[in-house]
Design an enzyme around this catalytic site. Sequence first.
Site, mmCIF file in Angstrom:
data_model
loop_
_atom_site.group_PDB
_atom_site.id
_atom_site.type_symbol
_atom_site.label_atom_id
_atom_site.label_comp_id
_atom_site.label_asym_id
_atom_site.label_seq_id
_atom_site.Cartn_x
_atom_site.Cartn_y
_atom_site.Cartn_z
ATOM 1 N N CYS A 87 134.848 154.846 69.805
ATOM 2 C CA CYS A 87 133.700 154.131 69.209
ATOM 3 C C CYS A 87 133.280 153.165 70.403
ATOM 4 C CB CYS A 87 134.391 153.277 68.232
ATOM 5 S SG CYS A 87 135.831 152.268 68.660
ATOM 6 N N ILE A 226 153.420 152.027 69.784
ATOM 7 C CA ILE A 226 154.285 151.101 69.474
ATOM 8 C C ILE A 226 153.896 150.134 68.279
ATOM 9 C CG2 ILE A 226 154.918 148.771 70.482
ATOM 10 C CD1 ILE A 226 153.611 149.598 73.330
ATOM 11 N N ARG A 227 154.503 150.785 67.273
ATOM 12 C CA ARG A 227 154.369 150.319 65.729
ATOM 13 C C ARG A 227 155.515 150.615 64.977
ATOM 14 N NH1 ARG A 227 150.130 155.204 63.950
ATOM 15 N NH2 ARG A 227 149.339 155.097 65.701
ATOM 16 N N GLY A 228 155.652 149.850 64.288
ATOM 17 C CA GLY A 228 156.748 150.092 62.877
ATOM 18 C C GLY A 228 157.981 150.564 63.468
#
Length: 252
Positions: A87, A226-228
């Site tokens: 996007c 890099i999450r949860g």
Amino acid sequence: MNRKSCPDEYPITLFVNGQNLATYQLTNRDLEDWAVGYLYSEAVISSPNDLKMIRIDESRGRILVETTSDFDIDLFREKQMNFSAGCGRGITFFSMSDVKSFTKVKTNRTVSLSYLLKKRHEFAINSPLYLETGGMHGACIVDREGKIYVREDIGRHNAVDKIIGFALRENMKPEDLILLTTGRISYEMLSKAARFGFGIVGSRTAATKQAIQLANYLNVEVIGYIRGKMINVYTSCGRVLKDLNDKVAGDL
């Protein structure tokens, strides 16, 4: 969660010494940081000291830049123009072979996986445009004291240019900094990070195979997802300490 507004796209044309370089889709925020970061990332300038003037002309959708030295736009455009994916599509004039000529990154900074998860959370809750619209990318730098600085944009590459521009204008040292981004780490994203000199680059999503190959070559540590309860170290530069167990860290 109900979002209060939609993401903003702002077509803006960048002029260097009166010459039309290109038109870009941006979020109308921190445009001076973007101009400095983009021109540095594309090697038009070597530092903010190479700039005599930056002026934002919002009414005409222009950024006007004057440099301290001559700028040969024809020579610049002899390089192949590459459109980056995603996007807010951006433009880069660096090829993979160009990027491989960059100086290899040097830094002695190391961090733990748990530290990266913590800073990724701080980044998320300090991203006001994303919280407002749900449709923004962000880029964040973390200094040695743990302080974070965030820039946002409709395009992931634009956000990275903005945070690099901010760091350059503030005379921050790349060896002291970590770069975090919400977007996929592709080769052109990695090239921006490597040219500035970030030794650790992380994302909430994936890195491409080409980016990882380039990171290994230029000595940049790359961490994805890099999450949860997910985190993935793609490279082996020795800058990330794996202090989480397999249940939390996932497949490292």
